[in-house]
Design an enzyme around this catalytic site. Sequence first.
Site, PDB file in Angstrom:
ATOM      1  N   ASP A  83       2.635  -3.824   1.419  1.00  0.00           N
ATOM      2  CA  ASP A  83       3.085  -2.604   2.070  1.00  0.00           C
ATOM      3  C   ASP A  83       4.391  -2.195   1.384  1.00  0.00           C
ATOM      4  OD1 ASP A  83       3.432  -0.404   3.686  1.00  0.00           O
ATOM      5  OD2 ASP A  83       3.094  -1.462   5.565  1.00  0.00           O
TER       6      ASP A  83
HETATM    7  C1  BGC Z   1       3.140   2.136   5.702  1.00  0.00           C
HETATM    8  C2  BGC Z   1       1.768   2.008   5.077  1.00  0.00           C
HETATM    9  C3  BGC Z   1       1.567   3.081   4.064  1.00  0.00           C
HETATM   10  C4  BGC Z   1       2.676   3.036   3.024  1.00  0.00           C
HETATM   11  C5  BGC Z   1       2.539   4.111   1.977  1.00  0.00           C
HETATM   12  C6  BGC Z   1       4.222   2.273   4.655  1.00  0.00           C
HETATM   13  O1  BGC Z   1       5.378   2.694   5.272  1.00  0.00           O
HETATM   14  O2  BGC Z   1       3.385   1.030   6.522  1.00  0.00           O
HETATM   15  O3  BGC Z   1       0.792   2.084   6.073  1.00  0.00           O
HETATM   16  O4  BGC Z   1       0.314   2.933   3.451  1.00  0.00           O
HETATM   17  O5  BGC Z   1       3.908   3.239   3.686  1.00  0.00           O
HETATM   18  O6  BGC Z   1       2.741   5.356   2.507  1.00  0.00           O
END
Ligand code: BGC
Length: 764
Positions: A290
């Site tokens: 993540d």
């Molecule tokens: C989120 C993810 C997301 C990623 C990219 C993160 O803050 O937890 O779910 O895919 O950002 O946007």
Amino acid sequence: MKYVCFMGKMALTAAVVLTLLPAAGMYGQSGLFQSQQPKGPWSNKSLSPDQRADLVIAQMTLDEKIQLLHGMGWQTIMAQPESGPATRAITTLGFIPGVPRLGIPDLQMSDCVEGISGAGTKGRYTTALPSAEAMAAAWDPVLSYEIGTMIGHEMRSLGFNMSLGSGINMIREPRNGRTFEYKGEDPLLAGTLAGQELKAEKALHLITDVKHFVANDQDVGRTTVNSVISKRALRESDLLAFQIALRESGAGAVMCSYNRINGTYACENPYTLTDVLKKDLGFKGFVISDWGATQSTVKAAMAGLDVEMPGNDSFGDPLKKAVESGDVPMERLNEMVHRILRTEIDSGIVDDPPQPESPDVMRGFEMAQKIEERGAVLLKNEHGQLPLHAAAIKSIAVIGGHADVGVMSGGGSSQVSPAGGNPVPPPPELLMNPLAAIWLTEVYQRSVPLKGIEDKARGAQVKFDPGTDPAAAAALARSSQVAIVFAVQHESEGIDLKNLSLPGNQDALIEAVAAANPHTIVVLETGGAVLMPWIDKVSAVVEAWYPGIRGSEAIANILFGDVNPSGKLALTFPKSEADIPHPVHNDPPKPDATHPMPKLPGFPGFVAMLMVNGPFFDAVYDEGLKVGYKWYDAENKTPLFPFGYGLSYTTYAYSGLQVQSGKGLEVSFKVRNTGKRAGEEIAQVYLTLPAAAQEPPKRLVGWSKVVLAAGEEKNVTVKVEPLFLSIYNEDKSAWEVVPGEYTVWAGGSSRDLPLSAPVKLEGK
Ligand code: BGC
């Protein structure tokens, strides 16, 4: 303020922070859509993806290998270079430059949980779909496949070749600010639906991803929380959802989460990443962190993380050095590269790169409306209040929820930009800080419920009251034949709900309107469960979730009976917060001398200030196996509305249960439509295991969506595979069927199971 959050505590993710910045490169420039055709022996399509990946690896330099294993560094993107690979990025959200000389494409990623969020901030139109919770409430794998197809087409038309969804974390904490992004509280339901959605995206030649792996069940403090949970509970609930989704979809990526699991970060956890995911589940794709969740180089790489996103702090130069020093062996590096290359080839993005088109707006509209019409749940309908008979109504009061301008949507990285802009300007104090504004602003999609109602009730006088003054709203309700109150609850990533009550004065508003008009209908636009202290005073309640860009049409169709509601809850609505497993929300502690703010390497500079909410702390998921309805069953608590519940404008009767056991179970029964109009019943099958299994009272083991004309009866057969009869034996690290007497249940919700039959199973 209504959230468990204030500026210093706020958890903005880097993804959204970065979307604030101008795009490094935009459409039609420097080769974004230039076909990067494979060159060399690895382009031979008769070879397997594994063989082709190995042929590419044999040609690669160490720098090229390292380049594939991380996104463009944050600093690089923020610098907005005028030349180089960064200029090819569609958005700053997720970009990994490919290796053009070898025909390896750039990875262009977007979130797509309630529509494609990645391109809207750059002015490209994308369809705002209803929330994932609405999708789940349709309990419809065929619809999920169609959703995946629609998302896949839209992704490709925008130039994306990798999707960052679905989210299938279990709803252990109903105040989680991302319940709207998830698919409810049952692993079989969530895993099956996500599996179909991602299977469809993969069929359109996209890399797909499942997230957030794993036990990321509260969002406040997600970077510092340690989820304490037993292996058995993980395997039978949280990990089982991933197991099912991966098996059904062949998804290419798994996104590890921010939190720690039993003391070890999810992105450097050898148990979850290697022992379970790669070895036990046989996952052949790559693990991607993540955004900012990579906390180390050697530890993470050796535990099973393959790709760092979005930056290069751990898997850029530090990884190169670790390979050169032997701390990360070349074999492991090659395996990481192999995983990403074989996934690119297997998904089809190498042989069939996306080509630009205008998104198919009509397809998106149709899909948004279909999801909402199937996912909205009729929770209460006293004296047949609904459907409304347009011809018989002279006056309607529409109240609250900004129903005169739009419908609520979910915030964070999945926020789809509202076409035409947000019709509800955020309060000025929020705009003082643009980062806060992006995260906390309640964004409405311009689908206008008031208009949908006016269109249906052309002969009636339809008046709107904003609901800010309950007395004024009640006065309008008193002078109207019917009052429809729209009540909203905003959720956003990184921020949990302070509580499960409707925010602001909405409970008081509903009470006042209901006291003034006996025909009060409440339409809820919420991310997940809410409390309803006024439930006995209103005549009908429709849970519309976040309804998406055709919410207005769908809600009106349900209210006026053009659509017979068929959605059923994918998560329990409690009567009170005292009834949920953790009545008090587990807030991150305040820093002090003994518990300072941690410095997490995943978050450089100012991003750290936004992502790290406080000192380390634990979330002890001691409810274990008792997730969602299993908790209420085990603890003898009566929910407000149980899992699997939803009314219809017709009624159903169940009969004739038969159970055959063999490899698994074959459960058959009859469902009859006993009402006067056609409907779709979600017929559910649950299983009680023998006492020796030490399980909660029952678990969902299958369901079938049955389409029935008025008076029609159908035979339904639900096959239950052995995995869903099994428990996870921690001591043996294996699934097993406990010998003994089981009970099979069938009916219309987890608390309405008129049919039951015993069945004896041998142990396995
Ligand atoms: C989120 C993810 C997301 C990623 C990219 C993160 O803050 O937890 O779910 O895919 O950002 O946007």
